[in-house]
Design an enzyme around this catalytic site. Structure first.
Site: not given
Ligand code: MN
Ligand code: MN
Length: 296
Positions: A85, A96, A157, A165, A190, A281
């Protein structure tokens, strides 16, 4: 969202996608986790971005928040289920993205696909104004249909400048929330799937820190580090590794800043029944017509 902001989100996304795909090739038996983390973070900078948070390399029942220490000696082993990630920002605009890979085996393919297929289903379903609970419901149903559980207390998020976030959560179940996705928003979605109970908990603190406040400590060395952390990381997560590159005795300095209440650590999140966990994600921008995936 104006064109300048949009182009920064797209640039961050394309860097994240490229580095993610290259890093996947390094996930082989015997490779040091530290080597992968260093590669990802160096490559992001080479391509004109900055890491938005330390690379997370979460193995088996760990779902998130493990990143290698500066002297980490862990290596990947055959059969491990690895969540890679990573985050990139360009002038604060974040991408992200995460992918799950098993090391040299093929025993977790269904679990990996439960997460990635549910993400694809959601991406195909997004329309401006859609309620986030609808997306959660798609994820929940898809993962259940494969015989696994969604991880109910991890969520996607919304993203804002220098804010990983921001206000809106994208649940991995139908959580009955009333939030919806509006044009101009950037969000990370995600899904996590597991053969365990479907919840994670933090049991011990990891190597990832965040700054809570700027405060004087009566120690000029510490104060200088606080300023450096603030200017460099903008209240976004950072690992011990990045501080070790800047100061001697990084571990000791970080411990002192924890005691001053200036920093906090992120706990390593593990599945509560020890279940294996997969994750997938992508980051998207909501437009008036639908959405653009920035990290494909
Ligand atoms: Mn992530
Ligand atoms: Mn994330």
């Amino acid at each position: 969202m104006n064109d300048d902001v949009k182009s920064k989100y797209l640039k961050a996304g394309s860097i994240a996608a490229k580095v993610r795909d290259q890093a996947v090739e390094m996930l082989k038996p015997g490779t040091l986790l530290l080597e992968v983390a260093e590669f990802v973070e160096t490559e992001i900078v080479k391509l004109g971005g900055k890491p938005a948070f330390p690379v997370n390399l979460a193995i088996d029942s760990i779902a998130a928040h493990y990143t290698p220490h500066s002297e980490d000696t862990l290596r990947f082993n055959p059969g491990e289920l690895v969540k890679l990630d990573l985050g990139v920002h360009v002038d604060g605009y974040i991408a992200d993205t995460a992918v799950t890979v098993e090391i040299a085996t093929n025993k977790w393919a269904d679990l990996i696909r439960a997460a990635s297929d549910s993400l694809d289903m959601v991406l195909d379903s997004i329309t401006p104004g859609i309620q986030v609970r609808t997306l959660g419901s798609i994820i929940e149903r898809t993962i259940h249909s494969r015989g696994f559980e969604p991880v109910s207390n991890l969520t996607g998020h919304s993203l804002e400048r220098f804010n990983l976030h921001a206000g809106v959560s994208i649940p991995n179940i139908d959580d009955e929330s009333i939030a919806d996705l509006k044009p101009g928003m950037a969000v990370a979605i995600e899904p996590f799937a597991t053969n365990g109970a479907g919840r994670v908990a933090g049991r011990k603190s990891g190597n990832i820190y965040k700054q809570l406040r700027v405060k004087e400590t009566n120690d000029s060395e510490l104060d200088a580090l606080v300023k450096e952390i603030h200017d460099e990381f903008h209240f976004m997560p950072f690992p011990e590794r990045w501080v070790a590159k800047r100061v001697e005795k990084s571990e000791k300095m970080l411990k002192r800043l924890l005691r001053h209440g200036i920093l906090a650590t992120y706990p390593i999140l593990s599945e509560i029944k020890g279940g294996m966990v997969s994750q997938s994600e992508h980051t998207i921008i909501i437009t008036s017509e639908g959405s653009i995936v920035t990290t494909r």
